[in-house]
Design a protein around this motif. Structure first.
Motif, PDB file in Angstrom:
ATOM      1  N   HIS A 441       0.830  -1.203   0.000  1.00  0.00           N
ATOM      2  CA  HIS A 441       0.000   0.000   0.000  1.00  0.00           C
ATOM      3  C   HIS A 441       0.865   1.254   0.000  1.00  0.00           C
ATOM      4  N   SER A 445       0.916   4.214  -2.884  1.00  0.00           N
ATOM      5  CA  SER A 445       0.496   5.593  -2.678  1.00  0.00           C
ATOM      6  C   SER A 445       1.549   6.566  -3.194  1.00  0.00           C
TER       7      SER A 445
ATOM      8  N   GLY B 134      -9.927   5.128  10.699  1.00  0.00           N
ATOM      9  CA  GLY B 134     -10.055   4.397   9.440  1.00  0.00           C
ATOM     10  C   GLY B 134     -10.374   2.913   9.599  1.00  0.00           C
ATOM     11  N   LYS B 168      -6.305   1.652   6.121  1.00  0.00           N
ATOM     12  CA  LYS B 168      -7.159   2.780   6.447  1.00  0.00           C
ATOM     13  C   LYS B 168      -8.278   2.924   5.423  1.00  0.00           C
ATOM     14  N   SER B 170     -11.695   5.110   4.013  1.00  0.00           N
ATOM     15  CA  SER B 170     -12.093   6.516   4.027  1.00  0.00           C
ATOM     16  C   SER B 170     -13.597   6.729   3.962  1.00  0.00           C
ATOM     17  N   SER B 183     -11.093   2.409   0.443  1.00  0.00           N
ATOM     18  CA  SER B 183      -9.856   2.611   1.196  1.00  0.00           C
ATOM     19  C   SER B 183      -9.284   3.990   0.885  1.00  0.00           C
ATOM     20  N   ASP B 184      -8.321   4.387   1.705  1.00  0.00           N
ATOM     21  CA  ASP B 184      -7.600   5.639   1.476  1.00  0.00           C
ATOM     22  C   ASP B 184      -7.038   5.734   0.070  1.00  0.00           C
TER      23      ASP B 184
END
Lengths: 480, 338
Positions: A441, A445, B134, B168, B170, B183-184
């Motif tokens: 993840h 990002s 979250g 996390k 959202s 999700s984030d």
């Protein structure tokens, strides 16, 4: 010659004012509004399309309520609404020169109302299905082609027809008096086979139950069928089929579409409430009146399936009479006193079912099982087995060139239970998976630095790892 | 005059109570059959302010037979900007201070302040909650896998969705028997009942229906051999990742009774699930078990910025997209579509 619609009209109230639409305030005014629109369109000159759509709205909204919460807690008012939806739907289908397909759909709609709804307007759905069945006639089978039927001879495999050990045999007694049955078996809760007490049933005499007879009486009726070898299997499911489809798919031809062997079982269904013509062929034995409840507490279930269907070892919270009509069954009984040796499932859903495969027990997993005393029998047509309350019973239909039809009458109500379970467990491997996924993840990002192909690869890996994590947690097969 | 970037609302789906579009027919006896359900996005009227312009910001809430607007006046916005933003944050119904409001008695349910609830969604018979950190909690009926704990049991108290722990989230949303969260990173997780394809996973029901249709229309199915290869999901008892589109992330999601609608960062709306009342917006009444883009907004050069679902309909908030050329659909019509 009166048309189908005129016959149906006769069964309906003469005009709008005579048509009741009373509901408790459990049913929202907006739903009642749609019902009123249906009623108006039924007696007005509106085109069939509007009535069809509004009836469908009623069916859809009540179907959702029926599937909310547990079945036991569904308010009866919503089941009534569902029946009204079926009624309006049948009217919409039959109003303008319905085709054969539409008439069959109307029969199916009535059956859905009888299965899931509650009786309305003096059980009008029962009256309508009667009218519709006469319309179809008994020979037409053109529409029942949704399952490819491979013409096959009836299976003649001879499986193990077990020989019954005398010291383990369920006692047999012929036509006992009510008093002697009560004293010797009912009150002390001892199993027994009653012989000769259903010899007078039309189902065994002038209306002998056979596949052809069932087709003629109920071929186009929709019934619930359980699919899968036993209800404890993960791939067990329930579906709705017409009796013709059920017979074609699972009685005459036991090979399912994907080439594997799949069993279908019309099990524990109140068939006689749905199809009163069949109820005429049986009689409630006098012995049922010995129970604590009154006649309303007696439920009659039908069991119809091919050879080899198995009901895993389980117990029921009411007294049972199992009447065998066609074919035979091997049955084994264990006392509730020995429950500790029978390893019932821990879960709430299956706590009345044993984990043990009775005829092939795993001695390592279930060491105490072989020590549990039992009684066994082969139930033949005309036999009635008394299964005392909470007595564990295991049933296997024996292969003959005939299906097995049995009725069991039980009182004090029976509960149908959901049967599916996925187990969850933790492991340290799961923790490892989690940190692995989180690292991915973090990489994802930081997208600006990733090429499009890399992004795709990262996502693929992350997806795969998430599925692996879930399979670890839930020990279930992963989806593709 | 109407501001170029003003937000407008479009609705599609169940319209038997004129909650999307009023009937021109003055008779009260009901709509024409073709106005009871709207399968193509239709602009909602009636949310213009006294100057004839659209309200700056609105929210929509929809029940089975009603639809309500929540307006915020333009003038108020300019003067009380700070208060306004706080007010927006406070309108996170059904969460209220100390708990949340349910739709049937008892109406108020308390929540422990330790939960630090950020948002909450009410499903048909279950609840899903998102914390400030979250994490996702669910409770209520579990018989259709809607709680995501891996079993089909109900829970009386909030229980964490373990499969998502450490990731996390959202936002969360709940339908009749399914749950969805984003999700984030903009990924969509789904779980619960898939009887109409509302999870975007292969649904056996839909396959049977399309086979029956093909059969009736005389088309023999050549693909019956693939029947055994496909894995059908009826109930998904723990979260599954759903790829809405490989091209971009999910920004917002809404759930109807048996359908789901997602807004992407690229301004598209994707829908899937039950379509019997046109609530998917693809100009048909078929259900889909794969996300499909609502082409209407692309063609009209509208950017979808938000979504809200009633049980049987969908409402999309849009703004005018500058310089966005209408594209051809990127995906062929789903095999279950018309």
């Amino acid at each position: 010659m009166t048309s189908l619609w005129s016959k149906i009209s006769c069964a309906l109230p003469t005009d709008e004012e005579q048509f009741p639409l009373q509901f408790s305030d459990k049913v929202e005014p907006s739903v009642v509004e749609i019902l009123k629109r249906c009623r108006k369109q039924l007696y007005g000159n509106a085109a069939g399309a509007s009535l069809n759509l509004n009836a469908q709205i009623v069916l859809d909204v009540s179907w959702e309520r029926l599937n909310t919460g547990t079945w036991r807690h569904v308010d009866k008012e919503w089941r009534r609404v569902y029946s009204y939806g079926c009624l309006f739907k049948v009217a919409a289908l039959c109003r303008e020169n319905p085709s054969q397909e539409e008439v069959l759909q109307a029969v199916r709609t009535c059956d859905m109302g009888l299965l899931m709804g509650a009786a309305i307007m003096d059980d009008i759905l029962q009256a309508l299905v009667h009218i519709l069945q006469n319309e179809i006639g008994r020979t037409s089978k053109e529409e029942e082609k949704s399952v490819e039927v491979v013409a096959k001879k009836l299976k003649t495999e001879s499986p193990r027809s077990p020989s019954i050990r005398e010291d383990k045999a369920v006692p047999r007694i012929k036509c006992p008096s009510l008093e002697s049955f009560s004293t010797n078996y009912l009150l002390p809760l001892k199993p027994v086979i009653l012989e000769g007490i259903i010899d007078h049933w039309p189902a065994l005499n002038n209306h002998p139950w056979s596949i052809e007879y069932l087709r003629s009486v109920a071929g186009f009726r929709t019934v619930p069928v359980e699919v899968g070898s036993r209800y404890t299997d993960e791939d067990w499911s329930q579906t709705l089929l017409t009796v013709n489809q059920f017979i074609d798919s699972f009685i005459l031809n036991e090979v399912s579409q994907d080439g594997g062997k799949s069993r279908g079982y019309l099990a524990q269904h109140q068939l006689f409430d749905q199809i009163p013509e069949l109820k005429e062929d049986i009689r409630i034995p006098d012995y049922c009146c010995l129970g604590e409840g009154d006649e309303d507490d007696i439920t009659i279930n039908a069991w119809f399936g091919p050879a080899g269907t198995v009901s895993p070892l389980h117990q029921d919270p009411q007294q049972n009479f199992l009447a065998q009509v066609v074919g035979s069954k091997y049955i084994r009984l264990y006392s509730p006193d020995d429950t500790d040796k029978l390893y019932p499932h821990q879960s709430q859903l299956l706590h009345n079912t044993s984990q043990v495969e009775v005829e092939n027990p795993d001695a390592e997993l279930f060491p105490e099982f072989s020590k549990a005393p039992y009684l066994e029998c082969v139930l033949e047509p005309g036999d009635v087995l008394f299964i005392p309350v909470k007595h564990w019973h295991y049933v296997r239909s024996l292969a003959l060139a005939r299906p097995i039809i049995a009725s069991n009458l039980s009182w004090r109500g029976s509960t149908k239970q959901d049967k599916g379970i996925i187990k969850a467990y933790k492991s340290s491997a799961a923790q490892l998976m989690r940190s692995h996924i989180n690292n991915l993840h973090v990489e994802l990002s930081d997208k600006e630095n990733l090429q499009k192909e890399d992004l795709h690869t990262f996502k693929e890996i992350r997806n795969k790892n998430f599925r692996l994590l879930c399979s670890l947690l839930f020990k279930a097969t992963t989806q593709k | 005059s109407i501001r170029a970037d003003a937000m407008r609302w479009f609705g599609f789906g169940f319209n038997a109570f004129q909650q999307i579009q009023a009937s021109k027919n003055s008779e009260n006896s009901g709509l024409d059959a073709d106005k009871t359900r709207l399968s193509s996005p239709t602009e909602l009227r009636g949310h213009v302010n006294k100057d004839g312009g659209y309200f700056e910001l609105t929210q929509i809430r929809a029940s089975w037979s009603r639809r309500a607007f929540l307006h915020l006046d333009e003038i108020l916005f300019k003067v009380f900007a700070l208060f306004f933003l706080n007010f927006l944050a406070a309108v996170s119904l059904p969460l209220v201070p100390g708990g949340y409001i349910a739709s049937k008695s008892p109406f108020f349910h308390s929540l422990s302040p330790h939960m630090q609830a950020k948002s909450l969604a009410l499903g048909g018979d279950h609840v899903i909650l998102l914390t400030a950190a979250g994490a996702v909690y669910t409770w209520g009926q579990g018989s259709h896998g809607q709680l995501g704990h891996g079993a089909l049991l109900s829970e009386e108290e909030p229980r964490t969705v373990e499969a998502l722990w450490g990731m996390k989230m959202s936002s969360v949303s709940a339908g009749g028997w399914h749950s969805v969260c984003i999700s984030d990173a903009g990924d969509l997780y789904v779980w619960g009942w898939n009887e109409s394809g509302q999870l975007g996973l292969p649904s056996q029901n839909l396959r049977k229906i399309s086979e029956r249709k093909a059969h009736q229309q005389g088309e023999l199915s050549q693909n019956s051999s693939t029947y055994q290869e496909e894995v059908f999901i009826s109930i998904q008892a723990f979260p599954a990742l759903l790829d809405v589109t490989p091209l971009c992330e999910v920004k917002a999601v809404g759930c109807g009774s048996r359908h789901t609608a997602a807004v992407t960062t690229s301004g598209d709306l994707y829908t899937w699930g039950w379509g019997g009342y046109g609530q998917l917006g693809h100009q048909s009444f078929s259900s889909l078990d794969e996300p499909q883009r609502v082409e209407f907004f692309r063609v009209q050069q509208l950017r979808v910025v938000g979504v809200e679902c009633g049980p049987w309909n969908t409402f999309a908030a849009v703004t005018k997209e500058e310089g966005l050329a209408p594209e051809h659909p990127t995906k062929p019509l789903n095999k279950h579509g018309e």
